[in-house]
Design a protein around this motif. Structure first.
Motif, mmCIF file in Angstrom:
data_model
loop_
_atom_site.group_PDB
_atom_site.id
_atom_site.type_symbol
_atom_site.label_atom_id
_atom_site.label_comp_id
_atom_site.label_asym_id
_atom_site.label_seq_id
_atom_site.Cartn_x
_atom_site.Cartn_y
_atom_site.Cartn_z
ATOM 1 N N GLU A 1 0.410 -47.496 -15.108
ATOM 2 C CA GLU A 1 0.144 -46.790 -16.357
ATOM 3 C C GLU A 1 -1.319 -46.394 -16.485
ATOM 4 N N LEU A 2 -2.200 -47.094 -15.774
ATOM 5 C CA LEU A 2 -3.624 -46.766 -15.812
ATOM 6 C C LEU A 2 -3.955 -45.569 -14.934
ATOM 7 N N MET A 3 -2.970 -45.069 -14.180
ATOM 8 C CA MET A 3 -3.207 -43.978 -13.237
ATOM 9 C C MET A 3 -2.354 -42.764 -13.577
ATOM 10 N N GLY A 4 -2.082 -42.562 -14.850
ATOM 11 C CA GLY A 4 -1.252 -41.436 -15.264
ATOM 12 C C GLY A 4 -1.969 -40.104 -15.097
ATOM 13 N N GLU A 5 -1.266 -39.044 -15.475
ATOM 14 C CA GLU A 5 -1.819 -37.700 -15.314
ATOM 15 C C GLU A 5 -3.027 -37.474 -16.214
ATOM 16 N N GLU A 6 -3.051 -38.096 -17.385
ATOM 17 C CA GLU A 6 -4.157 -37.903 -18.319
ATOM 18 C C GLU A 6 -5.253 -38.953 -18.155
ATOM 19 N N SER A 7 -5.111 -39.858 -17.222
ATOM 20 C CA SER A 7 -6.104 -40.913 -17.050
ATOM 21 C C SER A 7 -7.387 -40.348 -16.449
ATOM 22 N N PRO A 8 -8.564 -40.648 -17.042
ATOM 23 C CA PRO A 8 -9.828 -40.145 -16.493
ATOM 24 C C PRO A 8 -10.475 -41.098 -15.492
ATOM 25 N N ILE A 9 -9.798 -42.195 -15.126
ATOM 26 C CA ILE A 9 -10.399 -43.222 -14.283
ATOM 27 C C ILE A 9 -10.674 -42.660 -12.887
ATOM 28 N N GLN A 10 -11.907 -42.870 -12.412
ATOM 29 C CA GLN A 10 -12.288 -42.473 -11.063
ATOM 30 C C GLN A 10 -12.380 -43.670 -10.121
ATOM 31 N N ASN A 11 -12.819 -44.819 -10.634
ATOM 32 C CA ASN A 11 -12.944 -46.028 -9.824
ATOM 33 C C ASN A 11 -12.150 -47.148 -10.500
ATOM 34 N N LEU A 12 -11.123 -47.650 -9.817
ATOM 35 C CA LEU A 12 -10.243 -48.678 -10.363
ATOM 36 C C LEU A 12 -10.241 -49.877 -9.424
ATOM 37 N N SER A 13 -10.538 -51.045 -9.978
ATOM 38 C CA SER A 13 -10.570 -52.281 -9.192
ATOM 39 C C SER A 13 -9.537 -53.251 -9.755
ATOM 40 N N LEU A 14 -8.593 -53.677 -8.889
ATOM 41 C CA LEU A 14 -7.532 -54.615 -9.260
ATOM 42 C C LEU A 14 -7.497 -55.763 -8.252
ATOM 43 N N GLN B 1 5.000 -48.943 -7.470
ATOM 44 C CA GLN B 1 4.663 -48.118 -8.629
ATOM 45 C C GLN B 1 3.292 -47.473 -8.474
ATOM 46 N N ILE B 2 2.345 -48.192 -7.868
ATOM 47 C CA ILE B 2 1.018 -47.618 -7.637
ATOM 48 C C ILE B 2 1.114 -46.457 -6.649
ATOM 49 N N GLY B 3 1.932 -46.619 -5.606
ATOM 50 C CA GLY B 3 2.111 -45.533 -4.646
ATOM 51 C C GLY B 3 2.704 -44.291 -5.281
ATOM 52 N N GLN B 4 3.673 -44.472 -6.167
ATOM 53 C CA GLN B 4 4.260 -43.324 -6.861
ATOM 54 C C GLN B 4 3.254 -42.657 -7.785
ATOM 55 N N ALA B 5 2.364 -43.461 -8.387
ATOM 56 C CA ALA B 5 1.337 -42.883 -9.259
ATOM 57 C C ALA B 5 0.275 -42.132 -8.462
ATOM 58 N N LEU B 6 0.034 -42.560 -7.215
ATOM 59 C CA LEU B 6 -0.953 -41.865 -6.384
ATOM 60 C C LEU B 6 -0.514 -40.448 -6.056
ATOM 61 N N GLY B 7 0.761 -40.294 -5.683
ATOM 62 C CA GLY B 7 1.206 -38.951 -5.351
ATOM 63 C C GLY B 7 2.670 -38.908 -4.968
ATOM 64 N N SER B 8 3.302 -37.795 -5.276
ATOM 65 C CA SER B 8 4.687 -37.538 -4.908
ATOM 66 C C SER B 8 4.831 -36.027 -4.748
ATOM 67 N N THR B 9 6.045 -35.578 -4.452
ATOM 68 C CA THR B 9 6.257 -34.145 -4.294
ATOM 69 C C THR B 9 6.116 -33.379 -5.610
ATOM 70 N N LYS B 10 6.311 -34.074 -6.731
ATOM 71 C CA LYS B 10 6.257 -33.412 -8.038
ATOM 72 C C LYS B 10 4.844 -33.387 -8.606
ATOM 73 N N ARG B 11 4.110 -34.504 -8.503
ATOM 74 C CA ARG B 11 2.775 -34.587 -9.098
ATOM 75 C C ARG B 11 1.907 -35.521 -8.280
ATOM 76 N N CYS B 12 0.582 -35.373 -8.466
ATOM 77 C CA CYS B 12 -0.390 -36.214 -7.765
ATOM 78 C C CYS B 12 -1.524 -36.557 -8.710
ATOM 79 N N ASN B 13 -2.123 -37.712 -8.485
ATOM 80 C CA ASN B 13 -3.303 -38.107 -9.251
ATOM 81 C C ASN B 13 -4.508 -37.338 -8.723
ATOM 82 N N THR B 14 -5.199 -36.645 -9.601
ATOM 83 C CA THR B 14 -6.322 -35.799 -9.197
ATOM 84 C C THR B 14 -7.667 -36.319 -9.668
ATOM 85 N N LYS B 15 -7.728 -37.528 -10.224
ATOM 86 C CA LYS B 15 -8.991 -38.063 -10.738
ATOM 87 C C LYS B 15 -9.466 -39.286 -9.957
ATOM 88 N N LEU B 16 -8.544 -40.124 -9.500
ATOM 89 C CA LEU B 16 -8.922 -41.395 -8.879
ATOM 90 C C LEU B 16 -9.595 -41.146 -7.533
#
Length: 544
Positions: free
Chosen positions: A207-220, A232-247
């Motif tokens: 949920e911290l890696m959604g499309e509207e998330s402004p996070i650039q550096n995430l430490s877990l 779930q993290i892998g799906q948030a990173l990228g799929s055929t439908k959407r990709c994270n463009t900020k992290l």
């Protein structure tokens, strides 16, 4: 008359106070935060009837030496002003036997018993005289529950300069993570989020890696993330439908990710072309997970779903308005016949109109058209000559004009009406030299091999940490092949990225003296941007 009015006002105020005291359950007006974190947080805690309000204190810093700046250099130009005389050190205290007692060091401050362990909020500020310049928030070692996070949700979006939040070992829950995910989207300058040491049963870190998330550096780090959370993290990173463009940077070291979770993260890296640093150190990744990551770094075949999306992308590029109906058409809402189907009468009218328009064209013949073409070719030749002359004057590198010279040409031709073609050509060349935007992997050049479409892998990722895992010889061999592929493909095409520049593989199930490890280290040694060649001795220089 004046005294009577004063008495009346006093009586009204007293009656209002008595009414407030009589109605203690009356809900107060909603509080609007001002951006002053200390004032807003204290007031909201007081309104929530909290028994203990954590104080907001500046983050501890090492003491600075007198007469020196923070950079360690002595102050210049400040010694001209008159300085106060230095007071002599007081005489050391003596015990009953007359021996001197050592004074406590001045590098720390002494607090009351257990004062250090009480909850507090540490902050970094641009200017300590201005409370509305908080840039970083650090909370360590005390549990953050939902009411506290709701208070933070009201305070943090009003802080204009807040860019870092560090919540270490705060006992976060799934509900708190959800509130935090909705809060960070409203913070204007939010970039860095550190949540190390928080084990969440729900594992809803995605949920911290959604499309509207402004996070650039995430430490877990050390969050107990299993293969479920990694999927779930892998799906948030990228799929055929959407990709994270900020992290940009993701740290997942010290968790419980196995080969299954590593494969899911690798699937996210297939389409993601923004993540530059990934740490999977101190996990349980073996040869299968390492081989899957190596496949993503070299090249991989597209799945059926990805091939379908690839065709959609190409069709949208070729025909962007194919599915749009013409505006104002009378048949948009008709059910009997769709608007795209045209009657034969309309087709005949169009043909007649086109013939009539062809007859009404200018009476110039073929000779006039050929003259116009001849004039256009002459203009193009002149423009090419001027561009080559400018490129020779501005300087070339290896036969190619530099990007700076082309940019200068575009600036010089902006105000001229005749040089529109020149500016377009120069702008295109600048884009080609600078690399432009990152190519979508679905629209990248593909090779048809054995009935499958193969595309080049992820070359945007430049830092990968796989230390302290369970990778053996086969996994390392696949990583070696991936690095060899990247080095060869970068010789021909560098538009897709620089490729992996640093990789950490210490303390796995293979010795550093193994032949595969030696080859891998030799390839990566010269790619490392921090690598410096050892200085040559005079004997070596004389021989060379």
């Amino acid at each position: 008359m004046g005294k009577k009015l004063e008495k009346g006002l006093k009586e009204k105020n007293a009656s209002a106070v008595s009414q407030d005291e009589e109605n203690p359950n009356k809900t107060p007006e909603p509080y609007s935060c001002t951006g002053n974190f200390q004032a807003d947080f204290t007031e909201l805690c007081r309104r929530n009837s909290m028994t203990y309000i954590p104080p907001i204190i500046p983050r501890a810093r090492p003491p600075t030496v007198m007469g020196h700046t923070e950079s360690g250099k002595p102050d210049k130009g400040k010694g001209k002003a008159p300085q106060a005389p230095v007071e002599p050190d007081p005489d050391p205290e003596q015990d009953l036997d007359g021996e001197g007692i050592e004074a406590p060091p001045k590098t720390f401050t002494i607090k009351e018993k257990f004062e250090y362990f009480k909850p507090s909020v540490q902050v970094e500020m641009e200017n300590f005289d201005k409370p509305d310049t908080v840039t970083e928030i650090y909370i360590r070692g005390w549990k953050i529950v939902e009411p506290i996070m709701e208070i933070f949700k009201q305070c943090w979006p009003k802080m204009a300069k807040l860019h870092t939040i560090n919540l270490w070992n705060c006992g976060l829950s799934g509900e708190v993570i959800t509130i935090l995910a909705s809060t960070i989207t409203e913070i204007p300058e939010m970039r860095n989020l550190v949540l190390d040491g928080n084990t969440v049963v729900e594992e809803n870190w995605h949920e911290l890696m959604g499309e509207e998330s402004p996070i650039q550096n995430l430490s877990l780090r050390h969050c107990g993330i299993t293969d479920k959370g990694a999927e779930q993290i892998g799906q948030a990173l990228g799929s055929t439908k959407r990709c994270n463009t900020k992290l940009i940077s993701l740290n997942l070291s010290g968790n419980r990710i196995t080969d299954v979770g590593a494969e899911h993260i690798a699937l996210g890296l297939r389409m993601n072309r923004n993540l530059m640093s990934l740490s999977l150190a101190s996990n349980f990744i073996g040869d299968k997970g390492a081989s899957k990551i190596a496949e993503i770094l070299s090249r991989f075949p597209l799945t059926h779903e990805e091939v379908v999306e690839r065709r959609k992308h190409f069709s949208e590029k070729d025909f962007p308005e194919r599915n749009k109906s013409p505006p104002g058409s009378r048949r948009d809402g008709s059910k009997d016949r769709p608007a795209s189907v045209r009657s034969q009468s309309h087709m005949d009218k169009d043909k007649k109109g086109s013939k009539a328009s062809a007859k009404k064209k200018d009476p110039k013949g073929k000779d006039a058209k050929e003259e116009e073409k001849h004039d256009k070719t002459k203009k193009k030749e002149k423009e090419d000559k001027t561009l080559t002359k400018k490129g020779d004057k501005s300087g070339t590198v290896g036969g190619r004009s530099s990007g700076a010279s082309i940019a200068a040409d575009t600036k010089g031709t902006k105000g001229k009406g005749k040089g529109k073609d020149k500016t377009k050509q120069a702008a295109q060349e600048v884009e080609d030299l600078s690399g432009g935007e990152v190519v979508n992997p679905l629209t990248d050049v593909a090779d048809f091999i054995d009935g499958q479409l193969w595309v080049s892998g992820n070359r945007v990722l430049i830092n990968l940490n796989l230390s302290r895992n369970k990778i053996a010889e086969s996994g390392m061999n696949n990583l070696l092949k991936a690095m060899q592929y990247q080095t060869t493909i970068l010789m021909d095409n560098k538009s897709g990225g620089t490729g992996l520049m640093r990789i950490a593989l210490l303390k796995n199930k293979i010795s550093q003296e193994h032949e595969v490890m030696r080859k891998l280290n030799d390839i990566m040694l010269h790619k490392d941007p921090y690598y410096k060649q050892p200085p040559q001795t005079p004997d070596v220089q004389s021989t060379t």
